[in-house]
Structures are given as C-alpha cells and as structure tokens.
Design a protein around this motif. Structure first.
Motif, mmCIF file in Angstrom:
data_model
loop_
_atom_site.group_PDB
_atom_site.id
_atom_site.type_symbol
_atom_site.label_atom_id
_atom_site.label_comp_id
_atom_site.label_asym_id
_atom_site.label_seq_id
_atom_site.Cartn_x
_atom_site.Cartn_y
_atom_site.Cartn_z
ATOM 1 N N ASP A 58 1.006 -1.283 0.071
ATOM 2 C CA ASP A 58 -0.114 -0.167 -0.070
ATOM 3 C C ASP A 58 0.794 1.331 0.020
ATOM 4 O O ASP A 58 2.071 1.329 0.725
ATOM 5 C CB ASP A 58 -0.781 0.079 1.129
ATOM 6 N N PRO A 59 0.580 2.100 -0.891
ATOM 7 C CA PRO A 59 1.537 3.199 -1.024
ATOM 8 C C PRO A 59 1.439 4.272 0.297
ATOM 9 O O PRO A 59 2.618 5.049 0.498
ATOM 10 C CB PRO A 59 0.713 4.419 -2.002
ATOM 11 N N LEU A 60 0.651 3.757 1.494
ATOM 12 C CA LEU A 60 0.797 4.667 2.597
ATOM 13 C C LEU A 60 1.562 4.071 3.633
ATOM 14 O O LEU A 60 1.579 4.305 4.727
ATOM 15 C CB LEU A 60 -0.703 4.948 3.038
ATOM 16 N N GLY A 61 1.919 2.532 3.357
ATOM 17 C CA GLY A 61 2.703 1.854 4.103
ATOM 18 C C GLY A 61 1.934 1.342 5.059
ATOM 19 O O GLY A 61 2.628 0.704 6.222
ATOM 20 N N ARG A 62 0.543 1.261 5.284
ATOM 21 C CA ARG A 62 -0.111 0.467 6.342
ATOM 22 C C ARG A 62 -0.478 -1.169 5.954
ATOM 23 O O ARG A 62 -0.663 -1.719 6.836
ATOM 24 C CB ARG A 62 -1.824 0.800 6.310
ATOM 25 N N TYR A 63 -0.458 -1.329 4.563
ATOM 26 C CA TYR A 63 -1.026 -2.797 4.209
ATOM 27 C C TYR A 63 -0.058 -3.320 3.208
ATOM 28 O O TYR A 63 0.519 -2.573 2.465
ATOM 29 C CB TYR A 63 -2.410 -2.905 3.799
ATOM 30 N N PHE A 64 -0.237 -4.556 3.033
ATOM 31 C CA PHE A 64 0.214 -5.255 1.913
ATOM 32 C C PHE A 64 -0.703 -6.294 1.503
ATOM 33 O O PHE A 64 -1.346 -6.838 2.409
ATOM 34 C CB PHE A 64 1.583 -5.869 2.291
ATOM 35 N N ALA A 65 -0.757 -6.556 0.327
ATOM 36 C CA ALA A 65 -1.856 -7.588 -0.166
ATOM 37 C C ALA A 65 -0.919 -8.824 -1.011
ATOM 38 O O ALA A 65 0.127 -8.585 -1.511
ATOM 39 C CB ALA A 65 -2.773 -6.922 -1.302
ATOM 40 N N VAL A 66 -1.333 -9.933 -0.928
ATOM 41 C CA VAL A 66 -0.903 -11.223 -1.423
ATOM 42 C C VAL A 66 -1.999 -11.870 -2.091
ATOM 43 O O VAL A 66 -3.120 -12.085 -1.678
ATOM 44 C CB VAL A 66 -0.369 -12.019 -0.297
ATOM 45 N N GLY A 67 -1.700 -12.274 -3.475
ATOM 46 C CA GLY A 67 -2.403 -12.927 -4.543
ATOM 47 C C GLY A 67 -2.058 -14.165 -4.503
ATOM 48 O O GLY A 67 -0.691 -14.567 -4.622
ATOM 49 N N SER A 68 -2.875 -15.187 -4.434
ATOM 50 C CA SER A 68 -2.441 -16.609 -4.298
ATOM 51 C C SER A 68 -3.230 -17.553 -5.646
ATOM 52 O O SER A 68 -4.289 -17.258 -6.193
ATOM 53 C CB SER A 68 -2.722 -17.066 -3.042
#
Length: 172
Positions: A58-68
């Motif tokens: 996330d560009p705000l540094g709050r989250y990351f996302a993972v695709g599976s």
C-alpha cells in the motif's frame, strides 16, 4: 554486495515503504519477511492454502496484499503482520495486483475474464473491467485513478495477441 538465499520457490518480492523490511512470496503459501540490511528472518506468514504468486505494498505503508493460487487476495496489516481481510471475487489463481495512489482501492487479475477493483476498507468490489483473456499485469498510476493493464487477449481471429490498456475513473 551480492547475497544469495535459497527458498523452495520465490514468486515475487517487495520492499516496505521504509526499506526496512523485505517480503518474498513462496510456492508454499507463505510470505517470508526479512529485516534489511541484516536479512534476518522476522516472520514466516502462512498466508494462503496454495502458492503465493504476487505481492503489493500500500502506498501509505499500512498494508500489503498477497495474491494466491487459491484465487484469494489477502490484505495484511504491515505493523501487526495480521490478515485483516480477504477478497474473494476471482475464481482463478491471482496473477497480479496493485494499490491505487491513495491506498483506497486494490486491483487484482487472474485468468478470469475481468479485473476486479475493490475498496480495501469494506472489501466490496466497486468495479470490474471486462477482459477477453487472462491479464498478466496491473499497475495504478502513482498520482491518479488510472489503471494500466496488460495480458494476452484475443484478436478478431480468436488468436492470442498481447494487449495493453488504460482504464480511468473518478473516485466518489
């Protein structure tokens, strides 16, 4: 400096916004989190029931996302290292994902015949972009709600050809 580390299968890598953490998605369904510059293992996150193919910060540094490969996208709190939400719109392995410039939306794509755009706070799909074939890459513009995407499409003779498109919208 050239360092070599060995893992079962690494599919995609990403830095956090500070450059202090390094993430690796693996074929085991895990995300390996390393400290930088020591490259000391900080965490092994069991993220999915199948291989993790892609990751976005996330560009705000709050989250990351993972695709599976299990067709899910998981959203993780980057400080707590906890999954806070899953997105379940796709039916095929998630190939690519990207946050928009405000971190409000996430786009994900697979072999499904659409790109899903979802609100990260509610988890609701806000738009689906129709496609005629699998998409290999999605990427938001860093300053506006313009989504570039590329993949294999079908031409009028129903044979594969590479395609690149840009989709834009105004946020509400």
């Amino acid at each position: 400096m050239d360092l070599l580390f060995t893992f079962m299968q690494v599919n995609e890598i990403a830095w956090d916004m500070t450059g202090d953490k390094f993430f690796l998605t693996t074929g085991n369904g895990t995300v390996e989190v390393l400290a930088y510059p020591s490259l000391k293992a900080l965490d092994t996150l069991t993220a999915h029931t199948a291989g993790c193919y892609c990751i976005a910060i996330d560009p705000l540094g709050r989250y990351f996302a993972v695709g599976s490969a299990d067709s899910l996208v998981s959203l993780w709190d980057i400080e707590e290292m906890l999954c806070v939400r899953t997105f379940v719109k796709l039916e095929w392995p998630v190939r690519t994902l990207s946050f928009n410039h405000t971190g409000e939306y996430i786009a994900s794509a697979s072999e499904d015949l659409f790109i899903d755009i979802a609100n990260i706070e509610t988890g609701r799909s806000i738009h689906q972009i129709p496609c005629r074939a699998a998409m290999n890459s999605v990427e938001w513009n860093p300053k506006s709600n313009l989504l570039a995407y590329a993949g294999d499409d079908k031409n009028k003779y129903q044979t594969d050809e590479g395609v690149f498109r840009i989709f834009g919208f105004q946020s509400a």
